[in-house]
Write a protein that holds these residues in place. Structure first.
Motif, PDB file in Angstrom:
ATOM      1  N   LYS A 263       0.847  -1.349   0.025  1.00 11.66           N
ATOM      2  CA  LYS A 263      -0.090   0.075   0.031  1.00 11.66           C
ATOM      3  C   LYS A 263       0.966   1.193  -0.151  1.00 11.66           C
ATOM      4  O   LYS A 263       0.484   2.184  -0.828  1.00 11.66           O
TER       5      LYS A 263
ATOM      6  N   ASN B 194       0.886   4.261  -3.096  1.00 10.08           N
ATOM      7  CA  ASN B 194       0.460   5.707  -2.329  1.00 10.08           C
ATOM      8  C   ASN B 194       1.562   6.528  -2.637  1.00 10.08           C
ATOM      9  O   ASN B 194       1.687   7.533  -2.705  1.00 10.08           O
TER      10      ASN B 194
ATOM     11  N   GLU C  62      -4.691  -2.574  -2.440  1.00 12.36           N
ATOM     12  CA  GLU C  62      -5.554  -1.855  -1.154  1.00 12.36           C
ATOM     13  C   GLU C  62      -6.419  -3.016  -0.819  1.00 12.36           C
ATOM     14  O   GLU C  62      -7.183  -2.927  -0.036  1.00 12.36           O
TER      15      GLU C  62
END
Length: 214
Positions: free
Chosen positions: A16, A20, A51
């Motif tokens: 993640k 990101n 995610e």
């Protein structure tokens, strides 16, 4: 058998973070850790949104590339295993598709050690492995050969691979490599970046490994 839940959760969170942080897009790229008992690796599954990955989905693969549990592993499982088998000091591998890493990889050129950070963190310049199709044994062999004893390598026309003693270490190296390659691209646009001398590279690498923060 241990379910390696701690390792699975660490890889999920790192995936993640990679997404990101702009180090990859979509479901591209992959991450893995070697289990503490050295018997398996935990690697991100193939084609699953970072995610949405759960511990149950995470792929547990043995050192012969057999799936032990979880979903089908990333297509680059063989590449990760090749690194683990050749580098006892490596316990985490991160494969990115970040902008500047991919940009330089598309040139198929090696990157000289033009920044102190590269010398300290990577161990010198960054080589680009010969081209191999994604997921192929050829790509895995080329990656291991070009990586050698350093902490990062570029995959021609593909992306980059960074390794570390643990996932936190590998992630730090991944960020340093992307920033360094951004600086390298900008320096190339202005002129010809000047590489550091080998003796200075060796000094800084030794200092980082044996004296920095101690």
């Amino acid at each position: 058998m241990c379910n390696y839940i701690e390792e699975k959760k660490m890889v999920i969170e790192a995936g993640k973070k990679m997404l990101n942080s702009g180090l990859t897009v979509g479901t591209w790229g992959n991450l893995s850790v070697r289990t503490k008992d050295k018997k398996y690796m935990v690697i991100t599954p193939s084609g699953v949104d970072y995610e949405k990955i759960t511990p149950e989905m995470m792929s547990l693969v043995d050192m012969d590339e057999n799936l032990v549990s979880g979903k089908k592993p990333s297509i680059e499982a063989g590449l990760h295993l090749g690194i683990y088998k050749n580098r006892e000091d490596v316990n985490a591998v991160i494969h990115t598709h970040s902008i500047y890493t991919c940009t330089v990889a598309a040139t198929r050129e090696d990157v000289p050690p033009v920044l102190d950070e590269m010398a300290q963190i990577v161990g010198g310049g960054i080589k680009t492995a010969k081209y191999g199709l994604p997921g192929s044994p050829e790509l895995a062999r080329n990656c291991v050969e070009a990586l050698d004893d350093r902490m990062a390598v570029l995959l021609a026309n593909h992306g980059g691979v960074c390794v570390g003693k643990d996932l936190q270490d590998a992630f730090k190296i991944t960020n340093v490599v992307e920033v360094s390659l951004k600086s390298y691209c900008l320096a190339k646009a202005m002129g010809n970046p000047v590489a550091l001398d080998d003796k200075d590279v060796d000094f800084m690498r030794d200092f980082f490994l044996n004296k920095y923060g101690k």
